[in-house]
Design a protein around this motif. Structure first.
Motif, PDB file in Angstrom:
ATOM      1  N   ILE A  24      44.235  67.555  75.500  1.00  0.00           N
ATOM      2  CA  ILE A  24      44.660  68.675  74.648  1.00  0.00           C
ATOM      3  C   ILE A  24      45.035  68.126  73.280  1.00  0.00           C
ATOM      4  N   THR A  25      44.352  68.600  72.248  1.00  0.00           N
ATOM      5  CA  THR A  25      44.612  68.095  70.894  1.00  0.00           C
ATOM      6  C   THR A  25      45.914  68.620  70.318  1.00  0.00           C
ATOM      7  N   ASP A  26      46.373  69.775  70.809  1.00  0.00           N
ATOM      8  CA  ASP A  26      47.653  70.301  70.341  1.00  0.00           C
ATOM      9  C   ASP A  26      48.800  69.506  70.971  1.00  0.00           C
ATOM     10  N   LEU A  27      50.014  69.801  70.536  1.00  0.00           N
ATOM     11  CA  LEU A  27      51.177  69.052  70.996  1.00  0.00           C
ATOM     12  C   LEU A  27      51.667  69.628  72.322  1.00  0.00           C
ATOM     13  N   VAL A  28      51.789  68.767  73.351  1.00  0.00           N
ATOM     14  CA  VAL A  28      52.267  69.176  74.664  1.00  0.00           C
ATOM     15  C   VAL A  28      53.394  68.228  75.070  1.00  0.00           C
ATOM     16  N   ILE A  29      54.528  68.816  75.457  1.00  0.00           N
ATOM     17  CA  ILE A  29      55.694  68.035  75.866  1.00  0.00           C
ATOM     18  C   ILE A  29      56.192  68.599  77.189  1.00  0.00           C
ATOM     19  N   LEU A  30      56.579  67.725  78.091  1.00  0.00           N
ATOM     20  CA  LEU A  30      57.216  68.111  79.350  1.00  0.00           C
ATOM     21  C   LEU A  30      58.698  67.755  79.258  1.00  0.00           C
ATOM     22  N   LEU A  31      59.573  68.770  79.390  1.00  0.00           N
ATOM     23  CA  LEU A  31      61.017  68.587  79.244  1.00  0.00           C
ATOM     24  C   LEU A  31      61.716  68.916  80.560  1.00  0.00           C
ATOM     25  N   ILE A  59      62.911  64.551  77.146  1.00  0.00           N
ATOM     26  CA  ILE A  59      61.456  64.473  77.151  1.00  0.00           C
ATOM     27  C   ILE A  59      61.014  63.625  78.340  1.00  0.00           C
ATOM     28  N   LYS A  60      60.165  64.198  79.203  1.00  0.00           N
ATOM     29  CA  LYS A  60      59.674  63.475  80.376  1.00  0.00           C
ATOM     30  C   LYS A  60      58.240  62.989  80.190  1.00  0.00           C
ATOM     31  N   MET A  61      57.439  63.704  79.394  1.00  0.00           N
ATOM     32  CA  MET A  61      56.048  63.320  79.195  1.00  0.00           C
ATOM     33  C   MET A  61      55.549  63.943  77.899  1.00  0.00           C
ATOM     34  N   VAL A  62      54.694  63.226  77.188  1.00  0.00           N
ATOM     35  CA  VAL A  62      54.074  63.729  75.965  1.00  0.00           C
ATOM     36  C   VAL A  62      52.591  63.383  76.012  1.00  0.00           C
ATOM     37  N   ASN A  63      51.780  64.118  75.255  1.00  0.00           N
ATOM     38  CA  ASN A  63      50.350  63.829  75.234  1.00  0.00           C
ATOM     39  C   ASN A  63      49.997  62.996  74.005  1.00  0.00           C
ATOM     40  N   LYS A  64      48.741  62.631  73.943  1.00  0.00           N
ATOM     41  CA  LYS A  64      48.258  61.762  72.872  1.00  0.00           C
ATOM     42  C   LYS A  64      48.370  62.450  71.512  1.00  0.00           C
ATOM     43  N   GLY A  65      48.141  63.766  71.502  1.00  0.00           N
ATOM     44  CA  GLY A  65      48.242  64.503  70.238  1.00  0.00           C
ATOM     45  C   GLY A  65      49.649  64.451  69.672  1.00  0.00           C
ATOM     46  N   TYR A  66      50.658  64.513  70.527  1.00  0.00           N
ATOM     47  CA  TYR A  66      52.044  64.413  70.075  1.00  0.00           C
ATOM     48  C   TYR A  66      52.319  63.045  69.476  1.00  0.00           C
ATOM     49  N   LEU A  67      51.875  61.974  70.150  1.00  0.00           N
ATOM     50  CA  LEU A  67      52.118  60.615  69.647  1.00  0.00           C
ATOM     51  C   LEU A  67      51.453  60.405  68.289  1.00  0.00           C
ATOM     52  N   GLU A  68      50.227  60.942  68.127  1.00  0.00           N
ATOM     53  CA  GLU A  68      49.535  60.787  66.847  1.00  0.00           C
ATOM     54  C   GLU A  68      50.183  61.633  65.760  1.00  0.00           C
ATOM     55  N   PRO A 108      55.292  56.019  73.271  1.00  0.00           N
ATOM     56  CA  PRO A 108      55.950  56.752  74.363  1.00  0.00           C
ATOM     57  C   PRO A 108      57.367  56.275  74.640  1.00  0.00           C
ATOM     58  N   GLU A 109      57.592  54.952  74.583  1.00  0.00           N
ATOM     59  CA  GLU A 109      58.927  54.456  74.889  1.00  0.00           C
ATOM     60  C   GLU A 109      59.968  54.878  73.849  1.00  0.00           C
ATOM     61  N   ASP A 110      59.520  55.327  72.679  1.00  0.00           N
ATOM     62  CA  ASP A 110      60.457  55.762  71.645  1.00  0.00           C
ATOM     63  C   ASP A 110      61.051  57.143  71.936  1.00  0.00           C
ATOM     64  N   VAL A 111      60.341  57.970  72.715  1.00  0.00           N
ATOM     65  CA  VAL A 111      60.769  59.356  72.901  1.00  0.00           C
ATOM     66  C   VAL A 111      61.059  59.711  74.354  1.00  0.00           C
ATOM     67  N   LEU A 112      60.450  59.026  75.323  1.00  0.00           N
ATOM     68  CA  LEU A 112      60.655  59.389  76.723  1.00  0.00           C
ATOM     69  C   LEU A 112      62.108  59.161  77.130  1.00  0.00           C
ATOM     70  N   GLY A 113      62.677  60.158  77.796  1.00  0.00           N
ATOM     71  CA  GLY A 113      64.067  60.080  78.231  1.00  0.00           C
ATOM     72  C   GLY A 113      65.071  60.488  77.174  1.00  0.00           C
ATOM     73  N   GLU A 114      64.626  60.746  75.952  1.00  0.00           N
ATOM     74  CA  GLU A 114      65.533  61.135  74.870  1.00  0.00           C
ATOM     75  C   GLU A 114      65.566  62.660  74.726  1.00  0.00           C
ATOM     76  N   PRO A 115      66.701  63.258  74.323  1.00  0.00           N
ATOM     77  CA  PRO A 115      66.757  64.707  74.077  1.00  0.00           C
ATOM     78  C   PRO A 115      65.846  65.095  72.923  1.00  0.00           C
TER      79      PRO A 115
END
Length: 870
Positions: free
Chosen positions: A531-538, A544-553, A559-566
């Motif tokens: 998915i090219t759009d931003l997808v986050i699992l909270l 944040i539990k999971m993010v997709n490639k579009g979010y990172l770009e 991933p380690e910068d945002v996973l587990g953080e509010p």
């Protein structure tokens, strides 16, 4: 009571071995204790039984009184309903018929007054049943017999204060006698107003009978008085009290008998227990010793005897200890013998511990296979090998349950090549084509599937044993052993096989679940990344539990910068959730939520929140899907506005063409009339007004034609700052008059731009005029120009500190004919024409405003080449 005194009298007789006047201290102590305990117990029991008697009588009294009240309530209700029925008949049937027959002003007290008829009916009722007292009263009544007494006045006041209460019942003491009383308020109805409203509207007969002072001036819904029914209950209450007293006496008599039985029972139980203890002492101590202090026959002093027996027992124990010291000399021989016996036992214990350790190591090894194995096939060889080391079996095999086809399939076998590859569950018979002698094998496998360890003898397989592979009460398969007799397997080994079966079942369940989890995670991650759009699992705590490639770009993070953080800390740098975050709404409503969000960088995102529920229906996590729709919004707005301009232009051109010719004719006739009315000043004045308004209409038509058709632009390279200064000079007088300060912030590095000077000057004039009219007083206007070399654009900003405008006006401000001014003060085409001119030059014009914070217009024009050619 005499029995009680005799029972608790002086406790113990003096010791016959003691001289008169001497007392055993321990004996007195026990005696006082026995006396105090017995008295406390008996007195407490007597008090409790008396309370029971009193409560029994009280319950009977309350019950009988409640039954009396219920009976009285039904009787008073019957009386009131009967009276109300007669009054309702008069009000709804008889009174209308009388007025219909004799006229609207006709009034007969005996037939048309509900109060009179109700009172007469109850007077006759009371002649039959004089114990019922019915009254219908009011304050300041017309009939003195209906005047309320003090109690009734108090009840009328009560109903005034409690307007929602339509009934009151209860017991009252009147002149020393108890009465059950029921009161109901009476309210004036609309049909009562002819006799209780305006005296002028009342029947003449009523005025003649009672006068015009009492009972008038009332309104519908006002409380008129009350009806009361009283029933004497003094004799009934006396009967209830007599009944309660009888019950009390009867229960008291029964309780007294119970108390006497309890005293006998207490003496027998306590004393018998003490005698049992004394007999125990007598059995443990030699008779010669105990008989010297305790006589064979009971003296009634059991506690004293018990004290003396304890003393004898202590002496006996001292002698016994002396004997034990003598026996200690023989202990060395016995200890040596015991030591040799313990050594032998220790050797046997060591062998058992070794065997148990081997079994535990096997269980631990099977458990560790789950963590090391990549699949189910990796654990079978080690599991069977380690199990065969513990069980005297020749071979083994593992069958896994296929729930779809309800069968067992062979997964692995060792030294058991003759076992079948498939077993049909619940058939307990061999499948078609199999030897019928093997039926016991299939039956045993089915029993194992039911959670039972089962052994059997088969002509083909010999002694066999099957154990279930279980996990959380569910059988997942069967482990079968060949050439092993269940009778040769000890209870410890059977328990071990059960444990191994459960451990393998746990491993089977864990590895199956792990494989499914890995597959699901890989599939989910691939879908996320696709998915090219931003997808986050909270989660529920906004982490944040999971993010997709579009979010990172998009955010250029790992991933380690945002996973587990509010999310509010990652996106906004806040310590608490954002004030208007839709996540809180999702958690409360448990429904998906969609909303358009505008970020700080000006981009617009369409954000969807989807809750994910667990098996209990509670939110486990939330999926946040965000799509950038900034360009889409801009394109939609431009398309909508362009279509609107085209439609309005076509309409304006048609209207202007149809109106322009009649206006020209009107102006010609105005000139002719001026010549004819040269000697008529008032007529010339009126013609001047007509000519002025006609020219105003012609100007509006000209503006419409200019808006609809436009003029061909003549573009030249101009100094934009010079045009701004010229327009500012035009408005300088108006600025001073209105006390408006103009601030110019012009970029000296701004290059020349190819523009139509007149049209651009018209744009600036329209914007400054709007700013002046919006401010309605003193203020500040700032005009700034900037040149963005990288973007090849020139930006002109016009900012005022006026009242600003709401969003709904901003969305329509460039619409043709839209104006916030009064009718006739503006055509509403100024900003529309300005918008068209900027669009014609390939630029953009936008507005930013908030109520109370002023308005800002921003013009962006493209610049090309060193001279700014467009």
């Amino acid at each position: 009571m005499n029995t009680l005194k005799n029972t608790s009298s002086a406790p113990f007789d003096p010791d016959p071995d003691q001289s008169p006047g001497q007392t055993d201290e321990g004996q007195v102590k026990f005696a006082n204790f026995s006396l105090s305990l017995r008295l406390k117990f008996l007195m407490g029991t007597a008090f409790i039984l008396l309370v029971v008697c009193f409560l029994s009588a009280l319950l009977i009294y309350q019950r009988e009184k409640r039954l009396l009240e219920n009976s009285a309530y039904r009787e008073t209700r019957l009386v009131l309903e009967a009276v109300e029925a007669s009054r309702k008949y008069i009000r709804e049937n008889l009174r209308p018929k009388m007025r219909e027959r004799f006229g609207a002003d006709y009034f007969m007290l005996e037939a048309m007054s509900t109060s009179y008829v109700g009172r007469e009916v109850m007077d006759r009722f009371q002649d039959i049943l004089p114990e019922y007292d019915y009254r219908r009263v009011s304050i300041n009544a017309r009939n003195p017999a209906s005047e309320a007494n003090a109690t009734e006045r108090a009840m009328i006041d009560h109903f005034h204060e409690n307007g929602n209460q339509d009934n009151w019942v209860g017991m009252m003491n009147v002149k020393g006698e108890a009465y059950y009383m029921r009161f109901q308020p009476v309210y004036f109805k609309e049909s009562c107003m002819s006799c209780h409203g305006d005296p002028a509207d009342a029947p003449a007969e009523l005025i003649q009978l009672y006068g015009s002072e009492k009972g008038f001036g009332k309104t519908a819904g006002e409380i008129a008085g009350l009806t009361a029914v009283n029933i004497p209950v003094e004799s009934a209450l006396a009967g209830i009290q007599e009944k309660a007293t009888s019950v009390f006496l009867v229960v008291l008599l029964g309780v007294f008998g119970f108390y006497m039985v309890l005293m006998v029972f207490f003496n027998r139980v306590v004393i018998n227990n003490l005698r049992g203890v004394l007999n125990l002492f007598k059995g443990e101590v030699e008779e010669s010793e105990i008989s010297s202090v305790i006589p064979k026959e009971s003296t009634g002093d059991e506690l004293g005897e018990l004290s003396r027996a304890a003393s004898v027992m202590a002496d006996h124990l001292r002698r016994t200890r002396k004997q034990l010291e003598n026996y200690a000399q023989d202990l060395e021989v016995k200890v040596d013998q015991r030591t040799r016996d313990l050594q032998k036992s220790g050797q046997l214990l060591k062998e058992k511990v070794t065997a148990r350790n081997k079994e535990l190591n096997a269980l631990n090894a099977i458990a560790e296979l789950t963590t090391r194995a990549k699949g189910l096939a990796d654990i079978w060889p080690d599991a069977i090998s380690r199990t065969l080391d513990l069980i005297p079996a020749a071979g083994a095999a593992i069958y896994l349950h296929d729930p779809e086809n309800n069968r067992l399939l062979l997964a692995y076998r060792e030294n058991a090549d003759h076992l079948s590859h498939e077993v049909r569950c619940l058939e307990e018979s061999a499948p078609p084509g199999e030897n019928q002698y093997n039926a016991s094998f299939f039956a045993s496998m089915c029993k194992a599937m039911n959670g039972e360890m089962h052994g059997f003898i088969s002509p083909s397989y010999g002694h066999c044993l099957n154990i279930p592979l279980e996990c959380r009460g569910k059988v997942l398969g069967v482990m079968g052993f060949t050439d092993v007799n269940l009778a040769d397997v000890s209870d410890e080994q059977q328990a071990l096989l059960r444990s191994i079966g459960k451990q393998i079942g746990i491993a089977l369940e864990s590895l199956s679940g792990l494989q499914k989890l890995i597959q699901s995670k890989e599939l989910l991650q691939s879908v996320f990344d696709g998915i090219t759009d931003l997808v986050i699992l909270l989660d529920k705590d906004y982490r944040i539990k999971m993010v997709n490639k579009g979010y990172l770009e998009q955010y250029d993070v790992n991933p380690e910068d945002v996973l587990g953080e509010p999310c509010y800390m990652v996106h906004a740098g806040l310590k608490n959730p954002c004030p208007h975050c839709d996540l809180d709404r999702v958690l409360k409503e448990k429904l998906p939520v969609s909303a358009e969000k505008q970020c700080d960088r000006g981009k617009i995102h369409l954000v969807h929140y989807y809750p994910v529920f667990d098996e209990n229906g509670e939110i486990q996590s939330i999926i946040r899907y965000s799509r950038d729709i900034t360009q889409q919004k801009k394109v939609e707005q431009k398309i909508q506005y362009t279509e609107k301009l085209v439609a309005m232009g076509q309409l304006a051109a048609g209207v202007a063409h149809e109106i322009n010719n009649p206006l020209g004719i009107m102006l010609c006739y105005v000139d002719l009339l001026k010549r004819q009315l040269s000697d008529f000043p008032q007529g010339l004045k009126d013609l001047h007004t007509i000519e002025k308004q006609t020219l105003n209409c012609k100007r509006i038509v000209t503006d419409l034609l200019q808006f609809a058709r436009g003029e061909e632009s003549v573009k030249n390279a101009i100094d934009l700052n010079r045009v701004v200064n010229e327009v500012a000079g035009i408005f300088s007088h108006q600025f001073k008059k209105q006390k408006v300060w103009l601030h110019l912030d012009l970029d000296s590095e701004l290059v020349d731009i190819r523009l139509d000077t007149n049209k651009f000057r018209q744009v600036l004039v329209n914007l400054l005029m709007n700013a002046l009219q919006a401010m309605e007083g003193s203020g500040h206007i700032r005009i700034a120009t900037r040149y963005h070399y990288d973007q090849k654009t020139a930006v002109i900003t016009i900012l005022d500190d006026g009242p600003g405008m709401p969003v709904e006006i901003q969305n329509r401000i460039f619409d043709p004919f839209f104006s916030t001014k009064k009718t006739g003060e503006s055509t509403g085409l100024g900003l529309s024409v300005s918008y068209g001119i900027i669009q014609e030059h390939g630029g953009e014009i936008t507005v930013n405003s908030e109520p109370g914070k002023g308005t800002e217009f921003v013009i962006v024009l493209p610049v090309e080449g060193p001279e700014g050619s467009v």
